[in-house]
Design a protein around this motif. Sequence first.
Motif, PDB file in Angstrom:
ATOM      1  N   SER A  81     -32.980  21.345  20.675  1.00 32.68           N
ATOM      2  CA  SER A  81     -34.137  20.894  19.897  1.00 32.68           C
ATOM      3  C   SER A  81     -33.755  20.783  18.430  1.00 32.68           C
ATOM      4  O   SER A  81     -33.671  21.796  17.725  1.00 32.68           O
ATOM      5  CB  SER A  81     -35.303  21.872  20.061  1.00 32.68           C
ATOM      6  OG  SER A  81     -36.412  21.481  19.262  1.00 32.68           O
ATOM      7  N   GLY A  82     -33.503  19.552  17.953  1.00 32.87           N
ATOM      8  CA  GLY A  82     -33.088  19.366  16.569  1.00 32.87           C
ATOM      9  C   GLY A  82     -31.814  20.130  16.294  1.00 32.87           C
ATOM     10  O   GLY A  82     -30.804  19.964  16.985  1.00 32.87           O
ATOM     11  N   GLY A  83     -31.868  21.023  15.279  1.00 35.06           N
ATOM     12  CA  GLY A  83     -30.689  21.828  14.952  1.00 35.06           C
ATOM     13  C   GLY A  83     -30.645  23.163  15.673  1.00 35.06           C
ATOM     14  O   GLY A  83     -29.745  23.974  15.417  1.00 35.06           O
ATOM     15  N   GLN A  84     -31.606  23.396  16.592  1.00 33.42           N
ATOM     16  CA  GLN A  84     -31.622  24.666  17.323  1.00 33.42           C
ATOM     17  C   GLN A  84     -30.758  24.567  18.585  1.00 33.42           C
ATOM     18  O   GLN A  84     -30.802  23.561  19.301  1.00 33.42           O
ATOM     19  CB  GLN A  84     -33.051  25.056  17.679  1.00 33.42           C
ATOM     20  CG  GLN A  84     -33.905  25.361  16.450  1.00 33.42           C
ATOM     21  CD  GLN A  84     -35.259  25.939  16.801  1.00 33.42           C
ATOM     22  OE1 GLN A  84     -35.638  26.028  17.960  1.00 33.42           O
ATOM     23  NE2 GLN A  84     -36.021  26.329  15.782  1.00 33.42           N
ATOM     24  N   ALA A  85     -30.004  25.634  18.812  1.00 31.19           N
ATOM     25  CA  ALA A  85     -29.065  25.639  19.927  1.00 31.19           C
ATOM     26  C   ALA A  85     -28.915  27.047  20.479  1.00 31.19           C
ATOM     27  O   ALA A  85     -29.229  28.033  19.811  1.00 31.19           O
ATOM     28  CB  ALA A  85     -27.696  25.126  19.471  1.00 31.19           C
ATOM     29  N   VAL A  86     -28.445  27.117  21.693  1.00 34.84           N
ATOM     30  CA  VAL A  86     -27.987  28.390  22.258  1.00 34.84           C
ATOM     31  C   VAL A  86     -26.514  28.506  21.881  1.00 34.84           C
ATOM     32  O   VAL A  86     -25.728  27.594  22.154  1.00 34.84           O
ATOM     33  CB  VAL A  86     -28.156  28.419  23.790  1.00 34.84           C
ATOM     34  CG1 VAL A  86     -27.582  29.713  24.354  1.00 34.84           C
ATOM     35  CG2 VAL A  86     -29.614  28.253  24.183  1.00 34.84           C
TER      36      VAL A  86
END
Length: 295
Positions: free
Chosen positions: A246-251
Motif C-alpha cells: 500500500s503506497g510506501g508501506q511494506a512488510v
Amino acid sequence: MRIPGRPAAVLVSCAALAALCGCTVQPQGADGKGRSPVHVELPSSRAPDPTRTAEDGSGGSGTASGTSAAKPAQPMQPMQPTQPAPAVLWSRGDSGPGVRELQARLRQVAWLFDGPTGSYDDLTEQAVKGFQGKRGLPPTGETDTVTWRRLQAMTHRPGTWELYLMGGQPAAAPDPRCLTGRVLCISKNSRTLRWMVDGRTVSTMSVRFGSQYTPTREGVFHVYWKSRHHVSTLYHSPMPYAMFFSGGQAVHYSYDFAARGYAGGSHGCVNVRDETAIAQLFAQVRNGDKVVVYW
C-alpha cells in the motif's frame, strides 16, 4: 760384589717408599719372572660431602661420580573413556514452544532482553553463547541437553505472561478474508503475521506496526513490488526483504525491531524481527498475493 745384609735393607726401604708413593711392587718369583701387578688403592684424604647427592654425579651413596641415579618409573594413567557429545535440542532456524520457553528462561537470567518470539534467531543464539561461556560450557550458541539442564536449574518455569511478553502472543484467529488463496494475514491485536495458503497456516511470526502519527493502514491489499535490498528514499533506512502492498508501506525485516523490540515503532510498515523467517517468506510470496491487515 754382593755385600751381606744390604740387599734386604734396600728392599725394605724401597717397599716402604713405594707404599707411600701409591706405586705397586712387582714381586719376583722363584724363576725370576714377573707376575701380574697388584693394584693398591689409597684411601681418599677428603671426607664425602653429605649435602651432595648421587643424582648430580658428585658423590653420595648409590652411584658413581658423573652419573645420574635412575628415576622410578611413573605409573601409567588409566585411559579416560570418550564422552559422547550432548544432544542438540534447538539451534538457529528452529521454532516452536520449546524455543519460546528457552527465550523466556534466558530473560530471567538477563541474557535476553527481548520478548519471546518462538523463533531461534541471531539474538537467541548470542544469548545462549553468552550463557554457555559464563558457565564454562562450549560456547556453540546451540542449546544442547547440558545447557538446557543448567538453565532449568537456575530459572523457574515461565508462565503465560512471560512466554507471550511484548506482543509475542499466539496468532489471532484468521480474518475470514484470509481463508482463500495466498494471503499475508496480519493481526494488529495479537501483533502477528500468518502466511496462509488456501486456509492453511504455513508460518507465523511476530510483527510491529506504525506509530500513532504514521499508522499502518487496515484493509485488503495486494503485493505489487518485492525489493530484496531496499532502502527507504524518505527515511534513508534499510528495508530488507520488502514486500510493498500500500503506497510506501511494506512488510519487511527491521534491524531496529530486532534490537529494541516493541520499544519502538515503524513509519507505517509491518516490521518483522526474525530475519530467517522473513527470508523464507520473501522466497515464497509472489507479486499479486493478497495482504489483509485487520484488528
